[in-house]
Design a protein around this motif. Structure first.
Motif, PDB file in Angstrom:
ATOM      1  N   LEU A   1     -22.536  17.780  30.517  1.00  0.00           N
ATOM      2  CA  LEU A   1     -23.680  17.482  31.390  1.00  0.00           C
ATOM      3  C   LEU A   1     -23.337  17.786  32.847  1.00  0.00           C
ATOM      4  CD1 LEU A   1     -24.838  14.132  29.754  1.00  0.00           C
ATOM      5  CD2 LEU A   1     -26.147  16.263  29.788  1.00  0.00           C
ATOM      6  N   CYS A   2     -22.133  17.423  33.256  1.00  0.00           N
ATOM      7  CA  CYS A   2     -21.704  17.717  34.629  1.00  0.00           C
ATOM      8  C   CYS A   2     -21.642  19.216  34.873  1.00  0.00           C
ATOM      9  CB  CYS A   2     -20.337  17.089  34.894  1.00  0.00           C
ATOM     10  SG  CYS A   2     -20.385  15.293  35.045  1.00  0.00           S
TER      11      CYS A   2
ATOM     12  N   ALA B   1     -20.397  14.074  28.428  1.00  0.00           N
ATOM     13  CA  ALA B   1     -20.511  13.836  29.869  1.00  0.00           C
ATOM     14  C   ALA B   1     -19.967  15.021  30.658  1.00  0.00           C
ATOM     15  CB  ALA B   1     -19.783  12.550  30.244  1.00  0.00           C
TER      16      ALA B   1
ATOM     17  N   GLY C   1     -23.778  21.300  33.723  1.00  0.00           N
ATOM     18  CA  GLY C   1     -25.123  21.861  33.741  1.00  0.00           C
ATOM     19  C   GLY C   1     -25.823  21.926  32.407  1.00  0.00           C
TER      20      GLY C   1
ATOM     21  N   TYR D   1     -27.334  10.973  34.417  1.00  0.00           N
ATOM     22  CA  TYR D   1     -25.918  11.276  34.598  1.00  0.00           C
ATOM     23  C   TYR D   1     -25.738  12.706  35.086  1.00  0.00           C
ATOM     24  CZ  TYR D   1     -20.896  11.298  33.586  1.00  0.00           C
ATOM     25  OH  TYR D   1     -19.527  11.360  33.698  1.00  0.00           O
ATOM     26  N   ARG D   2     -26.541  13.590  34.554  1.00  0.00           N
ATOM     27  CA  ARG D   2     -26.453  15.011  34.935  1.00  0.00           C
ATOM     28  C   ARG D   2     -26.787  15.210  36.402  1.00  0.00           C
ATOM     29  NH1 ARG D   2     -30.528  19.680  32.728  1.00  0.00           N
ATOM     30  NH2 ARG D   2     -29.345  21.498  33.394  1.00  0.00           N
ATOM     31  N   ARG D   3     -27.735  14.403  36.925  1.00  0.00           N
ATOM     32  CA  ARG D   3     -28.118  14.527  38.334  1.00  0.00           C
ATOM     33  C   ARG D   3     -27.016  14.012  39.247  1.00  0.00           C
ATOM     34  NH1 ARG D   3     -33.300  12.830  36.330  1.00  0.00           N
ATOM     35  NH2 ARG D   3     -32.859  10.688  36.912  1.00  0.00           N
TER      36      ARG D   3
ATOM     37  N   PRO E   1     -28.625  10.474  29.779  1.00  0.00           N
ATOM     38  CA  PRO E   1     -27.943  11.749  30.030  1.00  0.00           C
ATOM     39  C   PRO E   1     -28.539  12.520  31.203  1.00  0.00           C
ATOM     40  CG  PRO E   1     -28.221  11.420  27.679  1.00  0.00           C
ATOM     41  CD  PRO E   1     -28.993  10.326  28.359  1.00  0.00           C
ATOM     42  N   ALA E   2     -29.869  12.484  31.341  1.00  0.00           N
ATOM     43  CA  ALA E   2     -30.513  13.204  32.439  1.00  0.00           C
ATOM     44  C   ALA E   2     -30.098  12.635  33.790  1.00  0.00           C
ATOM     45  CB  ALA E   2     -32.034  13.144  32.277  1.00  0.00           C
TER      46      ALA E   2
ATOM     47  N   ALA F   1     -25.751  19.379  24.976  1.00  0.00           N
ATOM     48  CA  ALA F   1     -24.515  18.589  24.986  1.00  0.00           C
ATOM     49  C   ALA F   1     -24.381  17.799  23.700  1.00  0.00           C
ATOM     50  CB  ALA F   1     -24.503  17.649  26.185  1.00  0.00           C
TER      51      ALA F   1
ATOM     52  N   THR G   1     -27.955  20.843  29.119  1.00  0.00           N
ATOM     53  CA  THR G   1     -29.030  19.892  28.868  1.00  0.00           C
ATOM     54  C   THR G   1     -28.534  18.811  27.919  1.00  0.00           C
ATOM     55  OG1 THR G   1     -29.857  21.100  26.939  1.00  0.00           O
ATOM     56  CG2 THR G   1     -30.739  21.740  29.103  1.00  0.00           C
ATOM     57  N   ALA G   2     -29.279  17.708  27.831  1.00  0.00           N
ATOM     58  CA  ALA G   2     -28.883  16.624  26.935  1.00  0.00           C
ATOM     59  C   ALA G   2     -28.835  17.106  25.494  1.00  0.00           C
ATOM     60  CB  ALA G   2     -29.849  15.453  27.072  1.00  0.00           C
TER      61      ALA G   2
END
Length: 330
Positions: free
Chosen positions: A292-293, A289, A295, A328-330, A325-326, A301, A297-298
């Protein structure tokens, strides 16, 4: 206030210290309140209202220099006390056990822990921090990582020890941070700035975080030396998982601490309530996580934290965070 001025202020003899040095003894008989500890009466010193209020300090915390040349008989308090040796040494008797605190060491005393302090010499400077239990708990919670299994375990262990054993000694004599944080708090005490209470609050939280680090290092050393109890072994294993989560095995971890895999599993389950696999999964997902925060990619990570099966990673991530994950990244 500069450190040189702080040193001068701490070394300066107070009026009462001059009197004690000249042979006057404080009349402890005026402290008439006693409580029963293990069937024996023990003198109680201090009042909560006085202990928790001090100009320039956050509510729930005070710092006072102990008078030199004046022994303090066995007693208890209504509050938690942190004794810090700024300079020299301080012999004490705590719950019937004789010990001597050295420079930069800290002793945490629960409210009903009987203790006595020997007379300090002129070169011995000890400070007493009185802390309300609620203030200590809040400060500990703010000081420690919410995601760290080690932090959570140590927090619970420390609370258990202070509730039942009565005192915890922190062997932090080599910690530069402990001394720096204490010096800064003392400078705020003697020369308050406009935002002094907030500054002291943050410094105290940092002080506690460093104490917990010292506590963990001591436990891990005990585990490595083979003279460790369950608390030290569990702390060591949790630290191992925190460091090696991306590529570790139960067998490898157990071998690191000289344990059988079955015994290592039983210790973790008994003291943390989770299995090795569950702890590794938690640590991997927390780190994924974070990546991902930042930047990542899933795929990147997942690979970085040790997942090879992307479907398994997506399922576990969704179970923990309730989204992909995508998302969460946004």
């Amino acid at each position: 206030m500069e450190i040189d001025e702080l040193e001068r202020r701490l070394s300066e003899l107070s009026t009462s210290e001059i009197a004690y040095k000249d042979g006057m003894a404080f009349d402890w008989s005026i402290m008439t309140e006693h409580v029963e500890i293990d069937g024996c009466p023990v003198r109680k010193i201090g009042q909560p209202g006085f202990a928790y209020a001090q100009p320039g300090m956050p509510r729930g915390l005070t710092i006072r220099k102990n008078s030199r040349f004046n022994a303090v008989p066995e007693h208890v308090h209504d509050y938690v006390e942190l004794s810090y040796v700024y300079r020299g040494r301080c012999p004490q008797t705590v719950a019937g056990e004789r010990l001597e605190l050295g420079r930069n060491e800290v002793l945490l005393l629960d409210a009903l822990c009987p203790h006595a302090v020997a007379a300090l010499g002129e070169d011995d400077i000890m400070l007493s921090m009185t802390v309300s239990r609620s203030f200590l708990r809040r400060s500990l919670e703010s000081s420690l990582s919410r995601e760290s299994a080690v932090s959570r375990f140590l927090f619970n262990a420390l609370n258990s020890e202070t509730d039942h054993r009565g005192h915890v000694r922190f062997h932090c004599g080599e910690s530069r941070r402990i001394r720096r944080y204490m010096q800064e708090m003392l400078c705020e005490l003697y020369d308050p700035s406009p935002n002094g209470p907030e500054i002291v609050l943050r410094l105290f939280q940092l002080f506690l975080a460093e104490l917990m680090d010292c506590y963990e290092r001591e436990l891990v050393r005990g585990a490595a030396d083979g003279a460790a109890g369950p608390t030290a072994l569990v702390t060591g294993m949790l630290g191992y998982i925190d460091r090696e989560f991306a590529a570790c095995s139960l067998e490898g971890m157990a071998a690191e601490f000289g344990l059988s895999p079955n015994y290592a599993t039983a210790l973790l389950k008994r003291h943390v309530g989770k299995t090795f696999r569950q702890l590794v999964q938690e640590r991997r997902l927390v780190r994924a996580a974070e990546l991902l925060c930042g930047g990542a990619t899933a795929g990147a990570a997942a690979h970085a934290v040790g997942y090879e099966n992307m479907s398994f990673f997506y399922r576990k991530f969704h179970d923990k965070y309730g989204c992909t994950p995508a998302a969460y990244r946004r």
